[in-house]
Design an enzyme around this catalytic site. Sequence first.
Site, short mmCIF file in Angstrom:
data_model
loop_
_atom_site.label_atom_id
_atom_site.label_comp_id
_atom_site.label_asym_id
_atom_site.label_seq_id
_atom_site.Cartn_x
_atom_site.Cartn_y
_atom_site.Cartn_z
N SER A 1 -6.10 -9.11 -2.85
CA SER A 1 -5.45 -8.13 -3.72
C SER A 1 -6.40 -6.99 -4.10
CB SER A 1 -4.94 -8.82 -4.99
OG SER A 1 -6.03 -9.35 -5.73
N THR B 1 0.84 -1.21 0.00
CA THR B 1 0.00 0.00 0.00
C THR B 1 0.87 1.25 0.00
OG1 THR B 1 -1.77 -1.14 1.17
CG2 THR B 1 -1.79 1.26 1.26
N CYS C 1 -21.43 1.90 13.59
CA CYS C 1 -22.18 1.45 12.41
C CYS C 1 -22.77 0.06 12.67
CB CYS C 1 -21.29 1.44 11.17
SG CYS C 1 -19.98 0.19 11.20
N HIS D 1 2.02 1.90 -3.45
CA HIS D 1 0.97 2.55 -4.24
C HIS D 1 0.99 4.05 -4.01
CE1 HIS D 1 -1.00 -1.02 -5.75
NE2 HIS D 1 -1.19 -1.52 -4.54
#
Length: 346
Positions: free
Chosen positions: A267, A44, A100, A47
Amino acid sequence: MSGKMKAIVKHKRGYGAELQTVDIPKIHDGEVLIKVKATSICGTDVHIYTWDEWSRRRVNPPYVFGHEFSGEVVEIGAHVTSIKVGDFVSAETHIVCGACLQCLAGKFHICKNTKIVGVDTQGCFAEYVALPAGNLWRNPVDMDPDIASIQEPMGNAVHTVLSGDVAGKNMAIIGCGPIGLMAIAVAKAVGASTVLAIDINDYRLKLAKKMGASHTIHSKLIDPIAYVEQLTNGCGVDVVCEMSGHPTAIKQGFKMITNGGRLSILSLPSEPVEVNITEDIVFKGITVQGITGRLMFTTWQQVSNLLASGQVNIGSLITHHFPLNEFAKGFDLMIKGQCGKVILHP
C-alpha cells in the site's frame, strides 16, 4: 499508423478527467503500437482522478492515463524482433533504464529511474497505446481480454504474497481492494492454511469470501487484533500483507503479527505513519518488506501459470463493464468501493 483516437485525458490539475479525441501515438524503432481490447481501472488511476496529495506531487497533466490493459499489436518499430503484428499482449508497466546499479544486478523492479506507464508516460485509457517491445507479455490467443487486462495488478498480489514462505502459514490480508482480493486467492492457492481478510467495506468483504478467505473481519465492528489473538491462541499471524494504506490498519498489522513473522507492504499511505520500531519490529524480530511492482519477469510467469492451471480464478473479481465514454461511472464505483474490478472497453 496515423489518425485520431478516443482517450481519457487527465486534462487539468484537479478532480476528474475528460474523454478527448487525440492523435494516435507514433512509435519509435524499439516500440510497438497496440490496439486496446480491454483496460481496467486501478487504485493508482483513482488517486490521479481524484487528484490526491500523491498525484499532485507526481503527475503532470494534460496526458492520457491508465496502465492496465490487453490488446493486439498492430504495428512494430524497425528494431523490434521479439513481437510481431497480431500478437495478443499485456504489459509490464514499469519502464526501466537498464543502466542503474539495480538494473545491472537484475533487480529491474527497483530500478532507480523507473517510469510508470500512465503515470510518468502516456497511458492506455485509449483506443491505442505505444510501448517498448521489451515491456510486453504475450498472452495465450484464447485468453479472455478482460482477464488478460488485470494480470498486471494480479502480479502485485503474487509478488506480495510470494515474497516469503506461505505454505501452512496463517495470513492476514489487510485491505480488500482488487489487489487485496487477488492476494487472498493467491494465498489459498499456494497453500496458506488460514487467510483472514480485513476491511471496513461490506461489499468487498463479501467478495473476499468468494475469493477464498477463511475469515472476514469488519475492523470497525470487530477488533482485528483481538480476533487474531483468539484465533491463533495468542500467537499472532505468520504473515501480514498490507494493502489498505490506512495508518490505523498498518499499525494493527504490526500488532497482530507473530514474533519472527513477515509484514509485506504494498500500500501507499498518503501520509507518514508512526510505528513503534522498538516494540513492534526489533523486539518481535519481524521482517518488514516494501513491495513495488512485479519481479520482471518472474512474477509474470507465476501469474500466467496460476491462471493457466486454474488454481486461481479471478473472473468473479470483475464486477462491472463500461464503454470508454462512460468511464466516470467506473471511477464513481471505485471511489465508493462498490465494485471489484471495473473494465473499460474502447
